[in-house]
Design a protein around this motif. Structure first.
Motif, PDB file in Angstrom:
ATOM      1  N   GLY A   1       0.790  -1.223   0.000  1.00 12.40           N
ATOM      2  CA  GLY A   1       0.000   0.000   0.000  1.00 12.40           C
ATOM      3  C   GLY A   1       0.821   1.270   0.000  1.00 12.40           C
ATOM      4  O   GLY A   1       0.513   2.213   0.749  1.00 12.40           O
ATOM      5  N   TYR A   2       1.824   1.354  -0.863  1.00 16.13           N
ATOM      6  CA  TYR A   2       2.671   2.543  -0.926  1.00 16.13           C
ATOM      7  C   TYR A   2       1.974   3.682  -1.670  1.00 16.13           C
ATOM      8  O   TYR A   2       1.211   3.468  -2.611  1.00 16.13           O
ATOM      9  CB  TYR A   2       4.010   2.194  -1.585  1.00 16.13           C
ATOM     10  CG  TYR A   2       4.778   1.184  -0.783  1.00 16.13           C
ATOM     11  CD1 TYR A   2       5.442   1.557   0.387  1.00 16.13           C
ATOM     12  CD2 TYR A   2       4.785  -0.155  -1.151  1.00 16.13           C
ATOM     13  CE1 TYR A   2       6.117   0.617   1.158  1.00 16.13           C
ATOM     14  CE2 TYR A   2       5.461  -1.103  -0.382  1.00 16.13           C
ATOM     15  CZ  TYR A   2       6.113  -0.708   0.768  1.00 16.13           C
ATOM     16  OH  TYR A   2       6.765  -1.649   1.540  1.00 16.13           O
ATOM     17  N   GLU A   3       2.254   4.895  -1.244  1.00 20.17           N
ATOM     18  CA  GLU A   3       1.569   6.076  -1.743  1.00 20.17           C
ATOM     19  C   GLU A   3       1.717   6.261  -3.244  1.00 20.17           C
ATOM     20  O   GLU A   3       0.829   6.780  -3.916  1.00 20.17           O
ATOM     21  CB  GLU A   3       2.082   7.313  -0.987  1.00 20.17           C
ATOM     22  CG  GLU A   3       1.234   8.558  -1.157  1.00 20.17           C
ATOM     23  CD  GLU A   3       1.703   9.434  -2.309  1.00 20.17           C
ATOM     24  OE1 GLU A   3       0.937  10.326  -2.713  1.00 20.17           O
ATOM     25  OE2 GLU A   3       2.836   9.209  -2.801  1.00 20.17           O
TER      26      GLU A   3
ATOM     27  N   LEU B   1      -1.027   1.480   6.702  1.00 17.54           N
ATOM     28  CA  LEU B   1      -1.607   2.627   6.020  1.00 17.54           C
ATOM     29  C   LEU B   1      -1.775   3.802   6.978  1.00 17.54           C
ATOM     30  O   LEU B   1      -2.030   3.616   8.176  1.00 17.54           O
ATOM     31  CB  LEU B   1      -2.963   2.262   5.416  1.00 17.54           C
ATOM     32  CG  LEU B   1      -2.962   1.117   4.398  1.00 17.54           C
ATOM     33  CD1 LEU B   1      -4.330   0.982   3.766  1.00 17.54           C
ATOM     34  CD2 LEU B   1      -1.898   1.319   3.327  1.00 17.54           C
ATOM     35  N   ARG B   2      -1.671   5.009   6.450  1.00 16.01           N
ATOM     36  CA  ARG B   2      -1.832   6.201   7.263  1.00 16.01           C
ATOM     37  C   ARG B   2      -3.292   6.339   7.695  1.00 16.01           C
ATOM     38  O   ARG B   2      -4.194   6.222   6.868  1.00 16.01           O
ATOM     39  CB  ARG B   2      -1.384   7.441   6.502  1.00 16.01           C
ATOM     40  CG  ARG B   2       0.126   7.526   6.302  1.00 16.01           C
ATOM     41  CD  ARG B   2       0.509   8.800   5.560  1.00 16.01           C
ATOM     42  NE  ARG B   2       0.116   8.732   4.156  1.00 16.01           N
ATOM     43  CZ  ARG B   2      -0.191   9.775   3.410  1.00 16.01           C
ATOM     44  NH1 ARG B   2      -0.218  10.993   3.941  1.00 16.01           N
ATOM     45  NH2 ARG B   2      -0.506   9.618   2.136  1.00 16.01           N
ATOM     46  N   GLY B   3      -3.501   6.589   8.980  1.00 13.70           N
ATOM     47  CA  GLY B   3      -4.866   6.718   9.469  1.00 13.70           C
ATOM     48  C   GLY B   3      -5.025   6.104  10.842  1.00 13.70           C
ATOM     49  O   GLY B   3      -4.045   5.862  11.547  1.00 13.70           O
ATOM     50  N   PRO B   4      -6.246   5.794  11.237  1.00 15.05           N
ATOM     51  CA  PRO B   4      -6.534   5.403  12.622  1.00 15.05           C
ATOM     52  C   PRO B   4      -5.979   4.050  13.038  1.00 15.05           C
ATOM     53  O   PRO B   4      -5.911   3.763  14.234  1.00 15.05           O
ATOM     54  CB  PRO B   4      -8.068   5.403  12.673  1.00 15.05           C
ATOM     55  CG  PRO B   4      -8.503   5.200  11.248  1.00 15.05           C
ATOM     56  CD  PRO B   4      -7.473   5.909  10.429  1.00 15.05           C
ATOM     57  N   TYR B   5      -5.594   3.213  12.094  1.00 14.28           N
ATOM     58  CA  TYR B   5      -5.116   1.869  12.433  1.00 14.28           C
ATOM     59  C   TYR B   5      -3.609   1.727  12.290  1.00 14.28           C
ATOM     60  O   TYR B   5      -3.073   0.628  12.413  1.00 14.28           O
ATOM     61  CB  TYR B   5      -5.817   0.832  11.547  1.00 14.28           C
ATOM     62  CG  TYR B   5      -7.307   0.991  11.496  1.00 14.28           C
ATOM     63  CD1 TYR B   5      -8.108   0.578  12.564  1.00 14.28           C
ATOM     64  CD2 TYR B   5      -7.928   1.579  10.388  1.00 14.28           C
ATOM     65  CE1 TYR B   5      -9.487   0.737  12.529  1.00 14.28           C
ATOM     66  CE2 TYR B   5      -9.296   1.741  10.342  1.00 14.28           C
ATOM     67  CZ  TYR B   5     -10.074   1.324  11.416  1.00 14.28           C
ATOM     68  OH  TYR B   5     -11.433   1.486  11.371  1.00 14.28           O
TER      69      TYR B   5
ATOM     70  N   ASP C   1       7.971   2.891   4.191  1.00  8.62           N
ATOM     71  CA  ASP C   1       8.068   4.060   3.319  1.00  8.62           C
ATOM     72  C   ASP C   1       6.759   4.824   3.428  1.00  8.62           C
ATOM     73  O   ASP C   1       5.890   4.474   4.231  1.00  8.62           O
ATOM     74  CB  ASP C   1       8.334   3.618   1.868  1.00  8.62           C
ATOM     75  CG  ASP C   1       9.128   4.662   1.077  1.00  8.62           C
ATOM     76  OD1 ASP C   1       8.972   5.857   1.365  1.00  8.62           O
ATOM     77  OD2 ASP C   1       9.892   4.275   0.171  1.00  8.62           O
ATOM     78  N   THR C   2       6.584   5.864   2.632  1.00 13.07           N
ATOM     79  CA  THR C   2       5.349   6.638   2.657  1.00 13.07           C
ATOM     80  C   THR C   2       4.202   5.796   2.119  1.00 13.07           C
ATOM     81  O   THR C   2       4.275   5.267   1.010  1.00 13.07           O
ATOM     82  CB  THR C   2       5.492   7.918   1.810  1.00 13.07           C
ATOM     83  OG1 THR C   2       6.601   8.666   2.283  1.00 13.07           O
ATOM     84  CG2 THR C   2       4.228   8.768   1.914  1.00 13.07           C
ATOM     85  N   MET C   3       3.135   5.692   2.919  1.00 11.15           N
ATOM     86  CA  MET C   3       2.025   4.819   2.578  1.00 11.15           C
ATOM     87  C   MET C   3       0.800   5.612   2.144  1.00 11.15           C
ATOM     88  O   MET C   3       0.696   6.820   2.350  1.00 11.15           O
ATOM     89  CB  MET C   3       1.661   3.945   3.788  1.00 11.15           C
ATOM     90  CG  MET C   3       2.829   3.204   4.420  1.00 11.15           C
ATOM     91  SD  MET C   3       3.743   2.131   3.274  1.00 11.15           S
ATOM     92  CE  MET C   3       2.544   0.835   2.968  1.00 11.15           C
ATOM     93  N   LEU C   4      -0.141   4.915   1.561  1.00  8.34           N
ATOM     94  CA  LEU C   4      -1.435   5.477   1.230  1.00  8.34           C
ATOM     95  C   LEU C   4      -2.202   5.827   2.502  1.00  8.34           C
ATOM     96  O   LEU C   4      -1.988   5.218   3.558  1.00  8.34           O
ATOM     97  CB  LEU C   4      -2.261   4.451   0.446  1.00  8.34           C
ATOM     98  CG  LEU C   4      -1.755   4.032  -0.936  1.00  8.34           C
ATOM     99  CD1 LEU C   4      -2.423   2.730  -1.362  1.00  8.34           C
ATOM    100  CD2 LEU C   4      -2.008   5.126  -1.958  1.00  8.34           C
TER     101      LEU C   4
END
Length: 261
Positions: free
Chosen positions: A69-71, A97-101, A108-111
């Motif tokens: 799930g990379y950006e 992934l970036r977010g609540p979980y 690396d930078t994720m979605l």
């Protein structure tokens, strides 16, 4: 048929993902090569359903997949896929992934989830790839089920639809893991194997071929045409077999010690 496994699509990836990344330019050229050769990309669920039912697939099928799930899948790959009208499958590790979980383990930078929803809305199939990206065959039963179920529940909560397809982190699985994936409700699962996918492999052990930064135009042409796969990945296969023995030894040792690891 060839099932392509991508990871990051980035011009300047972190060191941890560099070897398994491709540049945006390379990805653009690779998708053009698929179009120029008249191959027909299909989705993971479509492939598995066709092989289960015996229905024919489109002429010269190929499957395009992304792990983790990379950006860059949203930033760089999606516009190229959309330009060709190509379907693809993205297997997400929900804890990366970036977010609540977010568990903080990403390489690396994720979605973020808005981007995942945009990918899904554009026709990209979203599959599961566990929650924290562990070696599933090394986990005890409780942790294994948690990784599979929590990933599925988060994707369903965020997208409104439970994922039907799964990809094993690192490509590692065994009979116990494949059974758990099936019992969790995933309809099909992809491994690595670095070989062509075949119906005889069954819906829970379909092989993929790795596309990485060192994959040049000639090698990519061989991959999508299914030529010289064994020779191209001879070293990878030898390492995989050796590491499988090591993982099996670790698993048995963990059970003897009562750790279940």
């Amino acid at each position: 048929m060839p099932v392509l496994m991508y990871h990051a699509v980035a011009a300047d990836p972190d060191d941890a993902t560099r070897a398994l990344s491709v540049t945006p330019r390379a990805f653009t050229e690779q998708m053009a090569a698929i179009a120029d050769r008249g191959l027909t990309p299909v989705g993971t669920a479509e492939l598995a359903a066709a092989w289960r039912s015996g229905r024919p697939l489109p002429k010269r099928p190929v499957l395009i997949t992304f792990d983790d799930g990379y950006e860059g899948v949203h930033r760089h790959a999606l516009p190229v896929l959309a330009g060709h009208g190509f379907p693809a499958t993205l297997f997400v590790s929900t804890g990366w992934l970036r977010g609540p979980y977010d568990t903080g383990g990403a390489l690396d930078t994720m979605l973020d989830w808005d981007q995942v929803r945009e990918l899904a809305a554009a026709g990209v199939e979203i599959g599961g790839h566990s929650h924290t990206h562990p070696q599933l065959d090394q986990l005890d039963e409780e942790r294994l089920r948690f990784e599979l179920i929590h990933c599925k529940e988060i994707v369903a909560d965020q997208l409104g639809t439970a994922p039907a397809s799964f990809a094993y982190p690192y490509g590692y699985s065994d009979r116990r893991v494949r059974r758990a994936v099936r019992e969790t409700g995933y309809a099909q699962a992809l491994a690595v194997g670095n070989g062509l996918a075949r119906r005889a492999q069954g819906p829970y052990a379909l092989r993929r071929v790795t596309v990485r930064r060192s994959t040049g135009p000639d090698e990519f042409a061989r991959l999508i045409e299914g030529r010289a796969i064994a020779r191209t990945f001879a070293r990878d296969r030898a390492l995989t077999k050796g590491y499988a023995v090591l993982r099996g030894t670790r698993r048995v040792r963990g059970r003897v010690l009562g750790t279940g690891a």
